[in-house]
Design an enzyme around this catalytic site. Structure first.
Site, PDB file in Angstrom:
ATOM      1  CD  GLN A  87      25.038 -18.280  -0.818  1.00 38.28           C
ATOM      2  OE1 GLN A  87      25.829 -19.202  -0.535  1.00 38.28           O
ATOM      3  NE2 GLN A  87      25.254 -17.500   0.055  1.00 38.28           N
ATOM      4  CG  ASP A  88      25.127 -15.185  -5.790  1.00 43.95           C
ATOM      5  OD1 ASP A  88      25.565 -16.158  -5.767  1.00 43.95           O
ATOM      6  OD2 ASP A  88      25.385 -14.197  -6.050  1.00 43.95           O
ATOM      7  N   PRO A  89      23.109 -16.645  -8.685  1.00 43.12           N
ATOM      8  CG  PRO A  89      21.393 -15.645  -9.986  1.00 43.12           C
ATOM      9  CD  PRO A  89      21.991 -15.581  -8.770  1.00 43.12           C
TER      10      PRO A  89
END
Length: 230
Positions: free
Chosen positions: A69-71
């Site tokens: 999804q995101d870092p």
């Protein structure tokens, strides 16, 4: 993230994605990031690492896609590959569960680190659908434009690469299934490996052996999921 010619990108990806850098969403994303940096915010991963997933796995070498999804938003963690952390950083909980399933599925020893670079170099595209994040602020760069770019990456793989395995773990990753041609590729779905959900079907999914079986049936080298020591 200034102009197309200054972005360091593996040539195959750069050619396939060239038109994206002129899209309105990309101009808006660049401006958003410029303002974030100008405001002194700490953004992860560091600038040269933002496109690590693409630079580590050339387009023509993609065999497997794992979507994140995101870092990670803690210091020193993110380096541009989903689920992976830089050397010397403790293995995050979701990756611990990935290792547990690898051990159960293929009897692979649980790695002592969380650095997945060797997977990327074998053709595993470790793609976060949002490619940057503000320190200590999860999902802070969601819906700023990255999703248009990474949707196009998924489409490019589906269109241009043969016999790819897409591993879609969790509802967010599974929402991208519509971008994938299921007649050309293998799509495997499970709950997310997070400790909140892994026990509901990720542990026991067998995705790693199924991935290698699919590749071998098509005359392709399987992925060596065992990570080398650092």
């Amino acid at each position: 993230m200034t102009d197309d010619d200054r972005i360091k990108l593996e040539p195959g990806w750069k050619n396939a994605l060239r038109a994206e850098f002129d899209q309105p969403y990309m101009h808006q994303l660049r401006e958003f990031l410029r303002q974030e940096y100008a405001a002194g915010k700490e953004i992860y991963p560091p600038g040269p690492m933002i496109f690590n997933a693409l630079n580590s796995t050339p387009l023509e070498q993609v065999k497997v896609v794992i979507l994140g999804q995101d870092p990670y938003h803690g210091p020193g963690q993110a380096h541009g590959l989903c689920f992976s952390v830089q050397p010397g950083v403790p293995t995050p909980p979701s990756l611990v569960n990935i290792y547990k399933e690898l051990h159960r599925d293929l009897n692979i020893p649980i790695a002592s680190h969380g650095y997945l670079q060797s997977w990327a170099e074998q053709g595993v595209l470790l793609l976060n659908t949002t490619m940057t994040v503000e320190r200590a602020n999860a999902a802070s760069h969601a819906k700023k434009g990255w999703e248009f770019f990474t949707d196009r990456i998924i489409q490019v793989v589906s269109e241009q690469c043969p016999n790819v395995v897409f591993l879609l773990w969790g509802a967010h990753a599974q929402s991208k299934q519509k971008l994938i041609d299921g007649t050309k590729h293998l799509v495997l779905k499970s709950v997310h490996p997070s400790p909140l959900s892994a026990y509901r079907g990720f542990l026991g999914c067998g995705h790693f052996s199924r991935t290698n079986g699919f590749l071998e049936q098509r005359g392709l080298a399987p992925i060596n999921w065992a990570l080398p020591p650092l």
